[in-house]
Design an enzyme around this catalytic site. Structure first.
Site, PDB file in Angstrom:
ATOM      1  N   LYS A  17       0.839  -1.194   0.000  1.00  0.00           N
ATOM      2  CA  LYS A  17       0.000   0.000   0.000  1.00  0.00           C
ATOM      3  C   LYS A  17       0.881   1.254   0.000  1.00  0.00           C
ATOM      4  O   LYS A  17       0.669   2.177  -0.758  1.00  0.00           O
ATOM      5  CB  LYS A  17      -0.927  -0.035   1.224  1.00  0.00           C
ATOM      6  CG  LYS A  17      -1.898   1.111   1.268  1.00  0.00           C
ATOM      7  CD  LYS A  17      -2.835   0.993   2.448  1.00  0.00           C
ATOM      8  CE  LYS A  17      -3.523   2.329   2.679  1.00  0.00           C
ATOM      9  NZ  LYS A  17      -4.343   2.350   3.873  1.00  0.00           N
ATOM     10  N   GLU A  36      10.449  -4.735   4.374  1.00  0.00           N
ATOM     11  CA  GLU A  36      10.526  -6.122   3.912  1.00  0.00           C
ATOM     12  C   GLU A  36      10.224  -6.226   2.424  1.00  0.00           C
ATOM     13  O   GLU A  36      10.919  -6.903   1.656  1.00  0.00           O
ATOM     14  CB  GLU A  36       9.536  -7.006   4.692  1.00  0.00           C
ATOM     15  CG  GLU A  36       9.861  -7.193   6.161  1.00  0.00           C
ATOM     16  CD  GLU A  36       9.299  -6.095   7.051  1.00  0.00           C
ATOM     17  OE1 GLU A  36       9.002  -4.981   6.561  1.00  0.00           O
ATOM     18  OE2 GLU A  36       9.176  -6.353   8.269  1.00  0.00           O
ATOM     19  N   GLY A  83      -4.872  -1.646   4.892  1.00  0.00           N
ATOM     20  CA  GLY A  83      -4.141  -2.802   4.365  1.00  0.00           C
ATOM     21  C   GLY A  83      -4.788  -4.129   4.748  1.00  0.00           C
ATOM     22  O   GLY A  83      -4.951  -5.031   3.924  1.00  0.00           O
ATOM     23  N   ARG A  84      -5.203  -4.256   6.004  1.00  0.00           N
ATOM     24  CA  ARG A  84      -5.739  -5.550   6.460  1.00  0.00           C
ATOM     25  C   ARG A  84      -7.160  -5.793   5.989  1.00  0.00           C
ATOM     26  O   ARG A  84      -7.728  -6.851   6.265  1.00  0.00           O
ATOM     27  CB  ARG A  84      -5.614  -5.669   7.981  1.00  0.00           C
ATOM     28  CG  ARG A  84      -6.160  -4.489   8.766  1.00  0.00           C
ATOM     29  CD  ARG A  84      -5.730  -4.562  10.227  1.00  0.00           C
ATOM     30  NE  ARG A  84      -6.142  -3.395  10.995  1.00  0.00           N
ATOM     31  CZ  ARG A  84      -5.440  -2.270  11.102  1.00  0.00           C
ATOM     32  NH1 ARG A  84      -4.288  -2.145  10.483  1.00  0.00           N
ATOM     33  NH2 ARG A  84      -5.882  -1.272  11.842  1.00  0.00           N
ATOM     34  N   GLU A 136      -4.244  -6.085  15.118  1.00  0.00           N
ATOM     35  CA  GLU A 136      -3.728  -4.790  14.664  1.00  0.00           C
ATOM     36  C   GLU A 136      -4.839  -3.739  14.727  1.00  0.00           C
ATOM     37  O   GLU A 136      -4.587  -2.560  14.958  1.00  0.00           O
ATOM     38  CB  GLU A 136      -3.157  -4.895  13.241  1.00  0.00           C
ATOM     39  CG  GLU A 136      -2.198  -3.769  12.905  1.00  0.00           C
ATOM     40  CD  GLU A 136      -1.451  -3.959  11.590  1.00  0.00           C
ATOM     41  OE1 GLU A 136      -2.073  -3.823  10.530  1.00  0.00           O
ATOM     42  OE2 GLU A 136      -0.236  -4.228  11.617  1.00  0.00           O
ATOM     43  N   HIS A 145      -4.094 -32.677  19.867  1.00  0.00           N
ATOM     44  CA  HIS A 145      -2.986 -33.499  20.353  1.00  0.00           C
ATOM     45  C   HIS A 145      -1.800 -32.628  20.751  1.00  0.00           C
ATOM     46  O   HIS A 145      -0.670 -33.123  20.846  1.00  0.00           O
ATOM     47  CB  HIS A 145      -2.598 -34.513  19.277  1.00  0.00           C
ATOM     48  CG  HIS A 145      -3.762 -35.395  18.915  1.00  0.00           C
ATOM     49  ND1 HIS A 145      -4.077 -36.535  19.621  1.00  0.00           N
ATOM     50  CD2 HIS A 145      -4.731 -35.235  17.985  1.00  0.00           C
ATOM     51  CE1 HIS A 145      -5.179 -37.067  19.106  1.00  0.00           C
ATOM     52  NE2 HIS A 145      -5.607 -36.290  18.118  1.00  0.00           N
ATOM     53  N   LYS A 189       9.814  -0.487  14.032  1.00  0.00           N
ATOM     54  CA  LYS A 189      10.425  -0.190  12.725  1.00  0.00           C
ATOM     55  C   LYS A 189      11.542   0.833  12.898  1.00  0.00           C
ATOM     56  O   LYS A 189      12.631   0.687  12.344  1.00  0.00           O
ATOM     57  CB  LYS A 189       9.375   0.414  11.774  1.00  0.00           C
ATOM     58  CG  LYS A 189       8.343  -0.552  11.258  1.00  0.00           C
ATOM     59  CD  LYS A 189       7.455   0.182  10.252  1.00  0.00           C
ATOM     60  CE  LYS A 189       6.217  -0.617   9.912  1.00  0.00           C
ATOM     61  NZ  LYS A 189       5.280   0.121   9.072  1.00  0.00           N
TER      62      LYS A 189
END
Ligand code: F6P
Length: 526
Positions: free
Chosen positions: A201, A207, A262-263, A348, A379, A491
C-alpha cells in the site's frame, strides 16, 4: 469502564451472576438457543455456547445502543472520516459494491481498476500475456507483507480446490525479510516464465522493498535485459510515484486508495493472486459473499445482526469475563491460515489502549488471538484449554460438505470439532473424588461456525463478517480500529541497529541491546 459506566455496572453484576450458572443450564433454554443461531450466505453461526442468558443479551444490546453502533456503522458506509488519527474514510466495502452511499468517484475508481485487473488476469491465465522470450507465464511470485500478504495467501489456499485453479499459474508468496523466504520461492524458477507482483500500500515497507529489489536483481542477473521488467513485474500500491521509481511501467501499476486499510484490502488489486488462482468469475463470487455480509450488516435488526452479535460476545468475553485469548480453531485444513489472517485483522485493529478522546483506557480491549487446525491441535494445546488455568474463548470453523468424498475422514473431523466445543462448554465431572486429574471445568464460551461448503461466496461472507465484527468491537471499546501506530516504534528502532550490526558505534544503546549487537559482531568477525 467503556464510556457508558451504567451499562458496565449492569454487565459486571451479570458477569458475577453468570458465573453461578452452568453452560448446561444455559443450553436448556430453547428460546435463548434459537435467538443465538443465524445463517447468512451459506454460513451458519451458532452462538448458543456463549456464556450469556436473555438478560445479558439485552444488556449487551443496550451497550450497543449507548455506544451508537448503528449510527457509527452508517457513518462508515457513508464515507465519513472515522479513522480520525489518519483523517481517512474506511470504505473497503466499496471494493465489493457493498457501500452504495459512498462517494461515486470511489465506486468508479474501483470499477475502472477492476476492469484493468480482469483483463490482466485473463491474459495471464490464458497464456496471452507473454514474457520477454514470448513464453506464457507459469509462476507468479507475490511479494508483500501484513495486509498485503495474509488475506491473499489465505484465500489462495482455501479455494485452491475450485475448478478455476486447474488453469492457474503456480503462486508463490514472499513476505519475510529472511532470505530463506525469497530463496525458497525463487528456487527452480525460470525468469522467462515468471511474473512478480509487488504489493505494498505504501510502497515503503522495508521487507517488501528489500524482497522486491532482490527479485529484480535475480531477474536482471539472469536476463541482462532491463526492458524485460515491463513484462515481468506488476505493482499494487497507493504510491504510484514510488512504484514508477522502482521501474514499473504505468500500465502495470494497479492503484489502491488510502480509504482502504491494508488488512481490509484483499478485495482490491491486492487480491490479484486470488484472481489468478481461481479466475475472475469465482473472484466475483467472493465479492458477492462479502457484499451479502455488508448488506446484512447495514440492514439486519440488531438481534439478528451477525457481526454485531459476534462483537458483543467478544467484548463481553474480554472485558467482562476476562478471557485472555481468542482461539481460532479451523476444522478444515484449507482454512489453516485463517488464524494468521485474523491475527492481523483483529489484533492490529483493536490492540489499542487509548480511546478516541486520546485518554488511556482502564479496561481490557482485544485479547491475544491465536489458533490452529483441528484435529492436530487436540494433540497439542487442547490439554491446556481443557484443564489449564487460562480463560479463553474459541471460534470453531467447520465445513459441512465433503468435497473429497471421504465421508469417514470428514465425519470424524466434524465429530471432533463439535465434540471439542461440547467439552469446552460442558466440561466433565469425574465420578470419583479421587480422580480430580480427570476434572474438566468447561464453561468456556465458544462460537461454532459451519459453512455449507467452502466456496467463494461462503468464504467472502465469513471474512467480511469478521471485518465488521472488528469494526463493532472498536465502537464498543471506543477506539480507532483503523490505525496501527504501535508498529512504528519497532520499525524505527531497527534502523540504527541495522547500522550498528555493520559496525557503527552502539555505545548509546541500552545494555541488553548492546550485548546482542556485540555478540553478533564477535561471531561475524571470527
Ligand atoms: O507495519 C504494519 C503494516 O503497516 C500493516 O498495517 C500493513 O498491512 C503492512 O505493514 C504492510 O504495509 P504495506 O502494504 O504498505 O507494505
Amino acid at each position: 469502564m467503556p464510556n457508558t459506566p451504567e451499562n458496565w455496572v449492569a454487565l459486571t453484576a451479570s458477569a458475577h451472576r453468570i458465573a453461578t450458572i452452568s453452560s448446561q443450564q444455559l443450553l436448556e433454554d430453547d428460546a435463548r438457543n434459537q435467538a443465538l443461531r443465524h445463517s447468512l450466505a451459506g454460513c451458519h453461526f451458532d452462538f448458543s455456547r456463549q456464556r450469556v442468558d436473555v438478560q445479558i443479551l439485552g444488556e449487551l444490546h443496550d451497550l450497543a445502543r449507548c455506544m451508537n453502533v448503528s449510527a457509527k456503522r452508517n457513518a462508515m458506509f457513508a464515507g465519513e472520516k472515522i479513522n480520525t488519527s489518519e483523517n481517512r474514510e474506511v470504505l473497503h466495502s466499496v471494493l465489493r459494491g457493498g457501500a452504495p452511499n459512498a462517494p461515486e468517484l470511489y465506486q468508479q475508481d474501483v470499477l475502472e481498476t477492476k476492469r484493468r485487473l480482469l483483463t490482466a488476469v485473463d491474459d495471464i491465465r490464458s497464456g496471452s500475456w507473454r514474457g520477454f522470450t514470448n513464453k506464457a507465464i507459469r509462476d507468479v511470485v507475490h511479494i508483500g507483507i501484513g495486509g498485503s500478504h495474509l488475506g491473499p495467501e489465505l484465500v489462495v489456499n482455501a479455494l485452491a480446490h475450485l475448478p478455476g485453479s486447474k488453469t492457474a499459474p503456480n503462486i508463490h508468496f514472499v513476505a519475510n525479510i529472511d532470505a530463506n523466504d525469497i530463496n525458497t520461492a525463487l528456487g527452480g524458477l525460470n525468469p522467462e516464465t515468471t511474473l512478480f507482483v509487488v504489493v505494498s500500500k505504501s510502497f515503503g515497507t522495508l521487507e517488501t522493498q528489500v524482497n522486491a529489489a532482490t527479485a529484480r536483481s535475480w531477474f536482471l542477473e539472469r536476463t541482462c535485459n532491463p526492458q524485460a521488467i515491463a513484462r515481468h513485474f506488476i505493482g499494487v500500491t497507493t504510491n504510484l510515484e514510488a512504484a514508477a521509481r522502482f521501474g514499473l511501467e504505468a500500465r502495470n501499476i494497479f492503484p489502491l486508495w488510502d480509504w482502504v486499510g491494508g488488512r481490509f484490502s484483499l478485495w482490491s488489486a491486492v487480491g490479484l493472486p486470488i484472481m489468478l488462482q481461481i479466475g475472475s468469475t469465482d473472484f466475483e463470487q467472493l465479492l458477492v459473499g462479502a457484499r451479502k455480509a455488508d448488506e446484512h450488516f447495514r440492514n439486519a435488526p440488531a438481534e439478528q445482526n451477525i457481526p454485531l452479535l459476534s462483537a458483543l460476545f467478544a467484548t463481553w468475553n474480554t472485558t467482562a469475563l476476562n478471557c485472555d485469548s481468542l482461539a481460532i480453531l479451523s476444522y478444515d485444513q484449507r482454512l489453516a491460515l485463517l488464524p494468521d489472517f485474523l491475527q492481523q485483522l483483529e489484533m492490529e485493529s483493536n490492540g489499542k489502549s487509548v480511546g478516541l478522546n486520546g485518554e488511556r483506557l482502564d479496561y481490557r480491549t482485544m485479547q491475544i488471538l491465536w489458533g490452529g487446525c483441528g484435529t492436530n491441535g487436540q494433540h497439542a494445546y487442547h490439554q491446556l484449554l481443557h484443564q489449564g488455568t487460562s480463560r479463553f474463548a474459541a471460534d470453531f470453523i467447520m465445513v459441512a460438505t465433503d468435497t473429497l468424498e471421504r465421508p469417514e475422514h470428514h465425519q470424524w473431523l466434524l465429530a471432533n470439532g463439535i465434540g471439542q466445543g461440547q467439552a469446552m462448554a460442558l466440561g466433565h465431572q469425574p465420578s470419583s473424588p479421587n480422580e480430580q486429574h480427570k476434572h474438566v471445568s468447561g464453561q468456556h464460551p465458544s462460537t461454532s461456525i459451519v459453512l455449507d461448503d467452502l466456496g467463494p461466496v461462503q468464504l467472502g461472507c465469513l471474512l467480511a463478517i469478521y471485518e465488521h465484527k472488528v469494526f463493532c468491537q472498536g465502537v464498543l471499546w471506543d477506539i480507532n480500529s483503523f490505525d496501527q501506530w504501535g508498529v512504528e516504534l519497532g520499525k524505527n528502532l531497527a534502523l540504527p541497529i541495522f547500522d550498528q550490526l555493520q559496525g557503527s558505534d552502539a555505545s548509546d544503546q541500552d545494555p541488553a541491546t548492546r550485548h546482542l549487537i556485540d555478540h553478533y559482531r564477535t561471531i561475524y568477525e571470527s
